[in-house]
Design an enzyme around this catalytic site. Structure first.
Site, PDB file in Angstrom:
ATOM      1  N   ASP A 107      34.780 130.347  -0.036  1.00 32.97           N
ATOM      2  CA  ASP A 107      33.507 129.728  -0.324  1.00 32.97           C
ATOM      3  C   ASP A 107      32.529 130.088   0.802  1.00 32.97           C
ATOM      4  O   ASP A 107      32.522 131.224   1.280  1.00 32.97           O
ATOM      5  CB  ASP A 107      33.712 128.214  -0.494  1.00 32.97           C
ATOM      6  CG  ASP A 107      32.509 127.484  -1.080  1.00 32.97           C
ATOM      7  OD1 ASP A 107      32.216 127.729  -2.259  1.00 32.97           O
ATOM      8  OD2 ASP A 107      31.884 126.688  -0.371  1.00 32.97           O
ATOM      9  N   TYR A 135      23.527 124.047  -9.765  1.00 33.14           N
ATOM     10  CA  TYR A 135      23.799 123.117  -8.659  1.00 33.14           C
ATOM     11  C   TYR A 135      23.220 123.600  -7.338  1.00 33.14           C
ATOM     12  O   TYR A 135      22.741 122.795  -6.520  1.00 33.14           O
ATOM     13  CB  TYR A 135      25.311 122.859  -8.531  1.00 33.14           C
ATOM     14  CG  TYR A 135      26.092 124.020  -7.971  1.00 33.14           C
ATOM     15  CD1 TYR A 135      26.446 124.058  -6.637  1.00 33.14           C
ATOM     16  CD2 TYR A 135      26.474 125.091  -8.781  1.00 33.14           C
ATOM     17  CE1 TYR A 135      27.154 125.124  -6.101  1.00 33.14           C
ATOM     18  CE2 TYR A 135      27.170 126.163  -8.266  1.00 33.14           C
ATOM     19  CZ  TYR A 135      27.514 126.180  -6.932  1.00 33.14           C
ATOM     20  OH  TYR A 135      28.201 127.249  -6.414  1.00 33.14           O
ATOM     21  N   TYR A 154      24.032 125.034   1.614  1.00 35.12           N
ATOM     22  CA  TYR A 154      23.036 125.204   0.557  1.00 35.12           C
ATOM     23  C   TYR A 154      21.626 125.463   1.057  1.00 35.12           C
ATOM     24  O   TYR A 154      20.921 126.347   0.552  1.00 35.12           O
ATOM     25  CB  TYR A 154      23.092 124.002  -0.399  1.00 35.12           C
ATOM     26  CG  TYR A 154      24.449 123.924  -1.041  1.00 35.12           C
ATOM     27  CD1 TYR A 154      24.831 124.845  -2.006  1.00 35.12           C
ATOM     28  CD2 TYR A 154      25.397 122.983  -0.622  1.00 35.12           C
ATOM     29  CE1 TYR A 154      26.103 124.827  -2.559  1.00 35.12           C
ATOM     30  CE2 TYR A 154      26.657 122.955  -1.165  1.00 35.12           C
ATOM     31  CZ  TYR A 154      27.008 123.875  -2.134  1.00 35.12           C
ATOM     32  OH  TYR A 154      28.270 123.873  -2.656  1.00 35.12           O
ATOM     33  N   HIS A 195      38.207 128.423  -8.639  1.00 30.53           N
ATOM     34  CA  HIS A 195      37.504 128.448  -7.356  1.00 30.53           C
ATOM     35  C   HIS A 195      38.396 127.957  -6.214  1.00 30.53           C
ATOM     36  O   HIS A 195      38.188 128.321  -5.056  1.00 30.53           O
ATOM     37  CB  HIS A 195      36.253 127.571  -7.454  1.00 30.53           C
ATOM     38  CG  HIS A 195      35.325 127.688  -6.290  1.00 30.53           C
ATOM     39  ND1 HIS A 195      34.675 128.855  -5.960  1.00 30.53           N
ATOM     40  CD2 HIS A 195      34.931 126.772  -5.367  1.00 30.53           C
ATOM     41  CE1 HIS A 195      33.928 128.664  -4.895  1.00 30.53           C
ATOM     42  NE2 HIS A 195      34.061 127.415  -4.503  1.00 30.53           N
TER      43      HIS A 195
END
Length: 309
Positions: free
Chosen positions: A102, A145, A228, A287
């Site tokens: 990730d 998202y 993010y 994932h």
């Protein structure tokens, strides 16, 4: 997990929580993603130590038991890179294997670019090396998202309705699906999961409780900033080529590989930046493939290490 030891390491005025197991010369540093903590590597750590590779898994700053940065809303990927270098120096480790997934993959690739003399090889799970990231953000729909969580205050309001354990539960369910999580205009991301939806079969209530307790402590402020709200951070590396061996493990059902152009880039574009690249596909992998299919992932990692020690 009694075999795993825990300690805090000062990385320049901030204490990182570090989980570790095993002894030996070829150390493996594991970097988690979101909504994860060191514990997401529990299956890998034991397998690595058993095979003679000591494993170290920190919680990133502001995650888990690690201290938060003084200004969480200004946290950056550059901070993680600095933490990694300070951590290795503090532990007196000259050279490592990096394993990351990730958003943890980004500092892993960049660390190998900036400090190749400290890296034996890199294994990443589901996250390709993308030196040019800005174009990726341009094509994201508003309801995805990432777009929602990049918007200041949006995720805070969405998450604020729930406790930490439920937030982690919902994200694990969403990210375990093969579709990109996307909300309608009148929805929030947390609304995409019904309270009756079961956890993935490989993720137990005990696992969830571990995550919930630690996110209850840390909150989500730093986690929303990194990754993010820091996605567009540009490092302008003079030479972006990764010069160490890299293994990318992908899951055939990992939603993150379903973004437009991502599969083509993984299969044909990455080689431009990583000459020594190996890609392994696990067709049923999601994932969280390292938790879903630990034996398969562990075997791929150990085989790669054996070739590059």
């Amino acid at each position: 997990m009694d075999e795993v030891q825990h300690k805090f390491v000062d990385v320049g005025g901030l204490k990182l929580h570090v989980a570790e197991i095993g002894t030996g010369p070829n150390v493996v540093l594991l970097l988690h993603g979101f909504p994860e903590i060191w514990y997401s590597w529990r299956h890998q750590m034991i397998a690595l130590a058993t095979a003679g590779f000591p494993a170290i898994a920190p919680d990133h700053r502001g995650y888990g038991l690690s201290e938060p940065p003084p200004q969480p809303d200004k946290a950056s990927f550059a901070d993680i890179l600095t933490d990694l270098l300070n951590l290795l120096d503090a532990l007196q480790i000259a050279k490592i294997f990096l394993v990351a997934k990730d958003f943890g993959a980004r500092p892993a690739y960049l660390f190998a670019v900036l400090h190749p003399e400290r890296v034996l090889g890199v294994v990443t799970i589901g996250s390709p090396y993308m030196p040019k990231r800005s174009t990726f953000l341009k094509y994201l729909p508003e309801g995805v998202y990432i777009s929602r969580w990049r918007e200041p205050g949006r995720a805070e309001a969405d998450f604020g309705r729930l406790d930490a354990k439920t937030i982690v539960r919902n994200i694990y369910i969403l990210f375990s699906r093969s579709e990109i999580p996307m909300a309608a205009e009148n929805q929030e991301i947390m609304d995409l999961v019904d309270s009756s939806t079961p956890l993935p079969p490989w993720f137990t209530e005990e696992d969830l409780a571990t995550y919930g307790t630690l996110y209850e402590k840390s909150g989500f402020q730093t986690a929303l900033q990194v990754p993010y709200r820091s996605i567009g951070e540009d490092f302008n590396a003079t030479d972006p080529i990764v010069k160490v061996p890299v293994l990318l493990i992908t899951g055939g059902k990992d939603y993150s590989c379903k973004f437009p152009g991502m599969e083509d880039y993984i299969n044909s574009g990455m080689k431009e930046f990583i000459p020594d690249l190996e890609i392994k596909l696990l067709p049923e992998g999601t994932h969280f493939v390292q938790e879903q299919s630990p034996d398969k992932v562990n075997q791929l990692i150990l085989t790669f290490f054996a070739k590059n020690v």
